[in-house]
Design a protein around this motif. Structure first.
Motif, PDB file in Angstrom:
ATOM      1  N   GLY A 142     -11.036   3.491  -0.461  1.00 16.45           N
ATOM      2  CA  GLY A 142     -11.499   2.121  -0.269  1.00 16.45           C
ATOM      3  C   GLY A 142     -10.435   1.064  -0.493  1.00 16.45           C
ATOM      4  O   GLY A 142     -10.566   0.209  -1.364  1.00 16.45           O
ATOM      5  N   ALA A 143      -9.379   1.107   0.291  1.00 18.10           N
ATOM      6  CA  ALA A 143      -8.345   0.070   0.179  1.00 18.10           C
ATOM      7  C   ALA A 143      -8.726  -1.145   1.012  1.00 18.10           C
ATOM      8  O   ALA A 143      -9.200  -1.013   2.140  1.00 18.10           O
ATOM      9  CB  ALA A 143      -7.005   0.627   0.647  1.00 18.10           C
ATOM     10  N   ASP A 144      -8.543  -2.316   0.466  1.00 13.59           N
ATOM     11  CA  ASP A 144      -8.815  -3.548   1.192  1.00 13.59           C
ATOM     12  C   ASP A 144      -7.547  -4.184   1.733  1.00 13.59           C
ATOM     13  O   ASP A 144      -7.536  -4.744   2.817  1.00 13.59           O
ATOM     14  CB  ASP A 144      -9.534  -4.551   0.273  1.00 13.59           C
ATOM     15  CG  ASP A 144     -10.861  -4.018  -0.221  1.00 13.59           C
ATOM     16  OD1 ASP A 144     -11.797  -3.930   0.587  1.00 13.59           O
ATOM     17  OD2 ASP A 144     -10.945  -3.667  -1.414  1.00 13.59           O
ATOM     18  N   VAL A 145      -6.486  -4.141   0.926  1.00 13.95           N
ATOM     19  CA  VAL A 145      -5.242  -4.795   1.325  1.00 13.95           C
ATOM     20  C   VAL A 145      -4.049  -3.900   0.998  1.00 13.95           C
ATOM     21  O   VAL A 145      -4.147  -2.984   0.181  1.00 13.95           O
ATOM     22  CB  VAL A 145      -5.042  -6.147   0.600  1.00 13.95           C
ATOM     23  CG1 VAL A 145      -6.139  -7.129   0.968  1.00 13.95           C
ATOM     24  CG2 VAL A 145      -4.966  -5.947  -0.897  1.00 13.95           C
ATOM     25  N   ALA A 146      -2.920  -4.183   1.652  1.00 12.68           N
ATOM     26  CA  ALA A 146      -1.701  -3.412   1.431  1.00 12.68           C
ATOM     27  C   ALA A 146      -0.557  -4.343   1.065  1.00 12.68           C
ATOM     28  O   ALA A 146      -0.495  -5.476   1.540  1.00 12.68           O
ATOM     29  CB  ALA A 146      -1.345  -2.619   2.687  1.00 12.68           C
ATOM     30  N   ILE A 147       0.326  -3.833   0.213  1.00 15.10           N
ATOM     31  CA  ILE A 147       1.560  -4.552  -0.089  1.00 15.10           C
ATOM     32  C   ILE A 147       2.718  -3.738   0.456  1.00 15.10           C
ATOM     33  O   ILE A 147       2.871  -2.570   0.097  1.00 15.10           O
ATOM     34  CB  ILE A 147       1.745  -4.737  -1.607  1.00 15.10           C
ATOM     35  CG1 ILE A 147       0.536  -5.449  -2.220  1.00 15.10           C
ATOM     36  CG2 ILE A 147       3.013  -5.523  -1.892  1.00 15.10           C
ATOM     37  CD1 ILE A 147       0.655  -5.623  -3.737  1.00 15.10           C
ATOM     38  N   ILE A 148       3.512  -4.337   1.317  1.00 17.22           N
ATOM     39  CA  ILE A 148       4.683  -3.647   1.868  1.00 17.22           C
ATOM     40  C   ILE A 148       5.930  -4.082   1.111  1.00 17.22           C
ATOM     41  O   ILE A 148       6.259  -5.274   1.085  1.00 17.22           O
ATOM     42  CB  ILE A 148       4.843  -3.948   3.377  1.00 17.22           C
ATOM     43  CG1 ILE A 148       3.648  -3.405   4.156  1.00 17.22           C
ATOM     44  CG2 ILE A 148       6.145  -3.352   3.904  1.00 17.22           C
ATOM     45  CD1 ILE A 148       3.723  -3.652   5.661  1.00 17.22           C
ATOM     46  N   THR A 149       6.603  -3.125   0.495  1.00 15.36           N
ATOM     47  CA  THR A 149       7.866  -3.425  -0.196  1.00 15.36           C
ATOM     48  C   THR A 149       8.949  -2.455   0.254  1.00 15.36           C
ATOM     49  O   THR A 149       9.880  -2.167  -0.498  1.00 15.36           O
ATOM     50  CB  THR A 149       7.720  -3.328  -1.732  1.00 15.36           C
ATOM     51  OG1 THR A 149       7.518  -1.958  -2.082  1.00 15.36           O
ATOM     52  CG2 THR A 149       6.566  -4.150  -2.241  1.00 15.36           C
ATOM     53  N   THR A 150       8.809  -1.962   1.468  1.00 13.53           N
ATOM     54  CA  THR A 150       9.825  -1.068   2.021  1.00 13.53           C
ATOM     55  C   THR A 150      11.046  -1.869   2.443  1.00 13.53           C
ATOM     56  O   THR A 150      10.993  -3.100   2.504  1.00 13.53           O
ATOM     57  CB  THR A 150       9.279  -0.368   3.273  1.00 13.53           C
ATOM     58  OG1 THR A 150       9.037  -1.368   4.271  1.00 13.53           O
ATOM     59  CG2 THR A 150       7.965   0.354   2.989  1.00 13.53           C
ATOM     60  N   PRO A 151      12.145  -1.186   2.772  1.00 15.74           N
ATOM     61  CA  PRO A 151      13.260  -1.898   3.414  1.00 15.74           C
ATOM     62  C   PRO A 151      12.788  -2.500   4.742  1.00 15.74           C
ATOM     63  O   PRO A 151      11.813  -2.024   5.335  1.00 15.74           O
ATOM     64  CB  PRO A 151      14.287  -0.789   3.667  1.00 15.74           C
ATOM     65  CG  PRO A 151      13.936   0.302   2.718  1.00 15.74           C
ATOM     66  CD  PRO A 151      12.455   0.236   2.521  1.00 15.74           C
ATOM     67  N   ALA A 152      13.494  -3.522   5.201  1.00 17.20           N
ATOM     68  CA  ALA A 152      13.105  -4.233   6.419  1.00 17.20           C
ATOM     69  C   ALA A 152      12.943  -3.279   7.599  1.00 17.20           C
ATOM     70  O   ALA A 152      11.993  -3.408   8.383  1.00 17.20           O
ATOM     71  CB  ALA A 152      14.128  -5.324   6.743  1.00 17.20           C
ATOM     72  N   GLU A 153      13.850  -2.300   7.721  1.00 17.61           N
ATOM     73  CA  GLU A 153      13.843  -1.422   8.884  1.00 17.61           C
ATOM     74  C   GLU A 153      12.561  -0.606   8.981  1.00 17.61           C
ATOM     75  O   GLU A 153      12.128  -0.241  10.075  1.00 17.61           O
ATOM     76  CB  GLU A 153      15.020  -0.440   8.855  1.00 17.61           C
ATOM     77  CG  GLU A 153      16.359  -1.049   8.529  1.00 17.61           C
ATOM     78  CD  GLU A 153      16.519  -1.267   7.025  1.00 17.61           C
ATOM     79  OE1 GLU A 153      16.571  -2.457   6.633  1.00 17.61           O
ATOM     80  OE2 GLU A 153      16.576  -0.286   6.273  1.00 17.61           O
ATOM     81  N   ALA A 154      11.977  -0.297   7.832  1.00 20.96           N
ATOM     82  CA  ALA A 154      10.799   0.570   7.836  1.00 20.96           C
ATOM     83  C   ALA A 154       9.497  -0.194   7.936  1.00 20.96           C
ATOM     84  O   ALA A 154       8.438   0.391   8.171  1.00 20.96           O
ATOM     85  CB  ALA A 154      10.797   1.424   6.562  1.00 20.96           C
ATOM     86  N   ALA A 155       9.565  -1.502   7.780  1.00 22.59           N
ATOM     87  CA  ALA A 155       8.333  -2.274   7.584  1.00 22.59           C
ATOM     88  C   ALA A 155       7.386  -2.213   8.783  1.00 22.59           C
ATOM     89  O   ALA A 155       6.177  -2.030   8.609  1.00 22.59           O
ATOM     90  CB  ALA A 155       8.678  -3.726   7.253  1.00 22.59           C
ATOM     91  N   GLN A 156       7.926  -2.359   9.993  1.00 23.35           N
ATOM     92  CA  GLN A 156       7.028  -2.398  11.152  1.00 23.35           C
ATOM     93  C   GLN A 156       6.304  -1.069  11.345  1.00 23.35           C
ATOM     94  O   GLN A 156       5.104  -1.047  11.633  1.00 23.35           O
ATOM     95  CB  GLN A 156       7.815  -2.764  12.421  1.00 23.35           C
ATOM     96  CG  GLN A 156       6.942  -2.922  13.660  1.00 23.35           C
ATOM     97  CD  GLN A 156       5.948  -4.077  13.546  1.00 23.35           C
ATOM     98  OE1 GLN A 156       6.337  -5.205  13.297  1.00 23.35           O
ATOM     99  NE2 GLN A 156       4.658  -3.796  13.697  1.00 23.35           N
ATOM    100  N   ALA A 157       7.013   0.039  11.160  1.00 25.99           N
ATOM    101  CA  ALA A 157       6.379   1.348  11.331  1.00 25.99           C
ATOM    102  C   ALA A 157       5.280   1.547  10.295  1.00 25.99           C
ATOM    103  O   ALA A 157       4.182   2.032  10.610  1.00 25.99           O
ATOM    104  CB  ALA A 157       7.431   2.464  11.216  1.00 25.99           C
ATOM    105  N   VAL A 158       5.561   1.154   9.071  1.00 26.77           N
ATOM    106  CA  VAL A 158       4.559   1.260   8.010  1.00 26.77           C
ATOM    107  C   VAL A 158       3.354   0.378   8.333  1.00 26.77           C
ATOM    108  O   VAL A 158       2.195   0.776   8.171  1.00 26.77           O
ATOM    109  CB  VAL A 158       5.181   0.857   6.659  1.00 26.77           C
ATOM    110  CG1 VAL A 158       4.102   0.546   5.641  1.00 26.77           C
ATOM    111  CG2 VAL A 158       6.097   1.964   6.160  1.00 26.77           C
TER     112      VAL A 158
END
Lengths: 229, 229
Positions: A142-158
DNA sequence: TAGATTGTTAATCGATTAACAATC
DNA sequence: TAGATTGTTAATCGATTAACAATC
């Protein structure tokens, strides 16, 4: 009409300030008191509470318990906000510690990385999973939101995988714009840009022709702090 | 008239996107290309560049080198932006790593804490000093902006010392509003509030009477990502 | 009553978007 | 020329602030 974003942010802040001031359910608070706490403006507080749909007492102000109930009804999903964290570098770990543990309304329900040396390990009390388990975990926990803290290059794929897994709200710390469909809400936290803007505004922004204009004039554009002092 | 805050933010982002796209000084870029990169709108890009005071070529677009020069002239202090970091917990360390080292325009010029076990030690390459040395260091090393990552209880006191030391721009990660005079600019980064707002918007904000309205309608309020998919 | 506060509408302010003449 | 792009003004949109009648 939906409650405006800016009002939602302030409602969250009002709630925190009321708790910080140790006001109980039966205490009353005036719009101007709440405005002072938030360094805001009484008219805006009353307007925000009107949007929220709470009525005060014409002479005694607003009942804190009722305020908290209604703010929670609007802001909080039924079981609190489930958060997944993508990327467990320094920043991811700091955020885990920051929102993990103590919070009553925010629950970290998943932590993911691609680094095999991290997967399976416990970090600040949370087990790091492979990003391949993302979809199943989002749905099961039951996740509602996500926090992305990957390197910039990986962010879009994630980001794409998050959306495929059903996530519709993302807080992005990676310094890159994310391409998302219209039904996904992204908030960008851009530290480099913020610092550059702050430095620029703080020293008095030069006019477009390089001419410094009215020395000493100041720009107030704080989020909440209106800033009398 | 000064350049609006929002425009300053976008100028910083344009510069980063141009670099990311590996565009050289002699390359040309159209307003609609820049808009696509930033998930924005071509009219807004042209308006931003107008505020900046750069002229494009009616047929060929804007010269990247000139754009970068002018953005730098507006955004960057003469020797880059000097940053001091207040508080070296998990978040402070993550930010140190994030903006330390590689950046050509952001320079960490001081790191401060009150914890004796940290003072004098090297953290991510920077020596942690006592907060008692703040004023001298700010002046000697040319700090432009400060990042506060202390616990909420300590933030206001640290803020007051920063202002006394001459700092006029602050990025505050502590979850508390700061009281500052009008000539100090504070930007608040409020992760808890952001997550609550994102969760609320993402699931479709309930109307004030608890009635869910037009299922499926979405709110786009991203900073830059307009978000065609 | 007199004074203070709410609830709400109107006015203001600022930011974004649309439109289009100029022009390369 | 025809087509595409800039530069800029006007229109729109949304958020904040002011004002004030209602009323406790």
């Amino acid at each position: 009409m939906p409650i405006p974003d800016k009002t939602l942010e302030r409602l969250s802040i009002y709630r925190r300030l009321l708790a910080l001031a140790r006001l109980g359910d039966d205490d009353m608070v005036f719009s101007h008191e709440l405005a002072d706490m938030a360094s805001g403006n009484a008219a805006q507080v009353r307007r925000d509470l009107m949007e929220l749909g709470v009525a005060g007492h014409r002479k005694l102000g607003y009942r804190v318990g009722h305020l908290n109930t209604e703010i929670g009804r609007v802001l909080d999903p039924p079981n609190g906000t489930g958060v997944v964290v993508l990327g467990v570098g320094n920043l991811g770990r700091a955020l885990l510690q920051h929102i993990g543990g103590e919070h009553e309304r925010l629950h970290v329900v998943g932590v993911f990385d691609t680094d095999p040396s991290k997967i399976g390990h416990i970090i600040h009390g949370y087990r790091c999973d492979s990003i391949n388990d993302l979809e199943a975990a989002v749905q099961a926990r039951g996740a509602d939101v996500a926090i992305i803290t990957t390197p910039a290059e990986a962010a879009q794929a994630v980001c794409d995988r998050l959306i495929a897994a059903g996530i519709r709200g993302i807080l992005n710390f990676a310094p890159t714009p994310l391409q998302v469909p219209d039904n996904v809400f992204v908030e960008q936290v851009d530290i480099e840009t913020a610092l550059e803007k702050i430095a620029c505004v703080a020293r008095g922004a030069p006019a477009r022709n390089g001419m410094l204009l009215h020395e000493g004039v100041v720009y107030r554009a704080q989020r909440m702090q209106g800033g009398a002092n």
